[in-house]
Design an enzyme around this catalytic site. Sequence first.
Site, PDB file in Angstrom:
ATOM      1  N   HIS A 253      -6.646 -11.364  -2.059  1.00  0.00           N
ATOM      2  CA  HIS A 253      -7.669 -11.274  -0.875  1.00  0.00           C
ATOM      3  C   HIS A 253      -7.832 -12.975  -0.596  1.00  0.00           C
ATOM      4  O   HIS A 253      -8.509 -12.906   0.665  1.00  0.00           O
ATOM      5  CB  HIS A 253      -8.934 -10.684  -1.257  1.00  0.00           C
TER       6      HIS A 253
ATOM      7  N   HIS B 267       0.804  -1.178   0.052  1.00  0.00           N
ATOM      8  CA  HIS B 267       0.185   0.021  -0.020  1.00  0.00           C
ATOM      9  C   HIS B 267       0.749   1.064   0.025  1.00  0.00           C
ATOM     10  O   HIS B 267       0.313   2.333   0.005  1.00  0.00           O
ATOM     11  CB  HIS B 267      -0.947   0.145   1.214  1.00  0.00           C
TER      12      HIS B 267
ATOM     13  N   TYR C 195      -1.892  -8.003  -7.918  1.00  0.00           N
ATOM     14  CA  TYR C 195      -1.709  -8.092  -6.295  1.00  0.00           C
ATOM     15  C   TYR C 195      -2.793  -8.230  -5.490  1.00  0.00           C
ATOM     16  O   TYR C 195      -2.650  -7.880  -4.231  1.00  0.00           O
ATOM     17  CB  TYR C 195      -0.588  -6.916  -5.996  1.00  0.00           C
TER      18      TYR C 195
END
Length: 600
Positions: free
Chosen positions: A388, A207, A385
């Site tokens: 989850h 992130h 990417y």
Amino acid sequence: MSRQGISLRFPLLLLLLSPSPVLPADPGAPAPVNPCCYYPCQHQGICVRFGLDRYQCDCTRTGYYGPNCTIPEIWTWLRTTLRPSPSFVHFLLTHGRWLWDFVNATFIRDKLMRLVLTVRSNLIPSPPTYNVAHDYISWESFSNVSYYTRILPSVPRDCPTPMGTKGKKQLPDAEFLSRRFLLRRKFIPDPQGTNLMFAFFAQHFTHQFFKTSGKMGPGFTKALGHGVDLGHIYGDNLERQYQLRLFKDGKLKYQMLNGEVYPPSVEEAPVLMHYPRGIPPQSQMAVGQEVFGLLPGLMVYATIWLREHNRVCDLLKAEHPTWGDEQLFQTARLILIGETIKIVIEEYVQQLSGYFLQLKFDPELLFGAQFQYRNRIAMEFNQLYHWHPLMPDSFRVGPQDYSYEQFLFNTSMLVDYGVEALVDAFSRQPAGRIGGGRNIDHHILHVAVDVIKESRELRLQPFNEYRKRFGMKPYTSFQELTGEKEMAAELEELYGDIDALEFYPGLLLEKCHPNSIFGESMIEMGAPFSLKGLLGNPICSPEYWKASTFGGDVGFNLVKTATLKKLVCLNTKTCPYVSFHVPDPHREDRPGVERPPTEL
């Protein structure tokens, strides 16, 4: 004719060949169809349209020639003939531990590591080529860092079908597709033993460079550093950074709770953080990334890195008492960047790969190679990417299971349990298998739906075109992709043609390698992006990679000896079980926490 004569004359013969002709499109196609919709140019050749129905392939420096860049030059032919397949290489690297134990103890390890880095990194174009607005080389694509780059140009807008010329005229509904093929029926743990400590590290780490701009659209990013700059710790702009800094001894702001250091509240560091309404400012922790309040796992890492930064500042201050706040801060940041890259390559990527070859972070391996120390994040890397499936059905901390409703935006868990207890819990809980499909919890399935919708807005080329771009053979059927019949038949019904399968569904539905977290394509596409981004960092360059950059030998050794265990245990009062792998069930389980040794 001698061998030397052939080698000298062969390039001259190539020069005498006429340039690729301007060709008409498929004669069976209804006019006018953009000929580039057929993706005629192979081996990274570039399709250039002329008029309405003609095209030319630019085969420059591809190693191939001919109308569609399909005829190999002699050295290309030799190289491709001798090159083993990706699946064979993966088999070699994941079998024969005794052989790899020997390799890891010799100079061969460095030779192989250099080969891995150069071969993988060479698959990523540098400087960047295309972006969401430009499917051709342009100065804007190079200079405007607000864009994600892209590896392949988009599907032309005037193609007969959404994916070019293959498949149906309408793609399957994204929500139906996700529910049918990606929704978890039963939790499937990763057979490699990956845990939630890994899963939260992946989210926290990525992130810093995956920050899609909500205002500008999915082709734009707010992370203008395009790599490991630790913007998720220090903020992605100077104003945010200044709000988070203490401006004393190079340190970041913090608060003391229960005798421990935690990130400051937004009252003390007034930066934008995304919390639900009703959570008071004093309960909102302020960190570099505005979304990290979402999960306690992300805030655990934010806390650990905050403590590490301030710890490093103390070490630098002791070494350099004359340094001011700014130099201490900037040098500590470089050290933390180095520690991050070291941990990512030697532990994070090592865990992902499952290789017996022990990966090594040593920038000097590339000093003799042609390598560019800059990076641009690609939209395909961002799409790829979204892992989850790693997330479990619930989150176990001590004796209690927390549902998603209890876990998300839980602002008290971190302080109530403390860093050590959460690290221990996350290190012991298995994460899910990423590949193979049907393993995303229903609470977060909407993310996969959004990814598919976003890929359509970005007009990503079909999955098979990306396989070819990264040196793999395209799949010839859905059954070859999935390794089973039922799912393959349903996909065939929805898409109509394997060459019309979309990028993200292809990655998640591909059959996994035996005892692996995902399949061939995720490895072969993800590894080049990762390694180019990591080793392309300026601290890995010959100009930066020296002791003086990091404040002398003390700082340089912090980078060279960094591990996940050190990162945690040098910043906690007790040392929990910490790893990217669940504990070995065959070993006697250790106590939940230990006192850290004086030397780690």
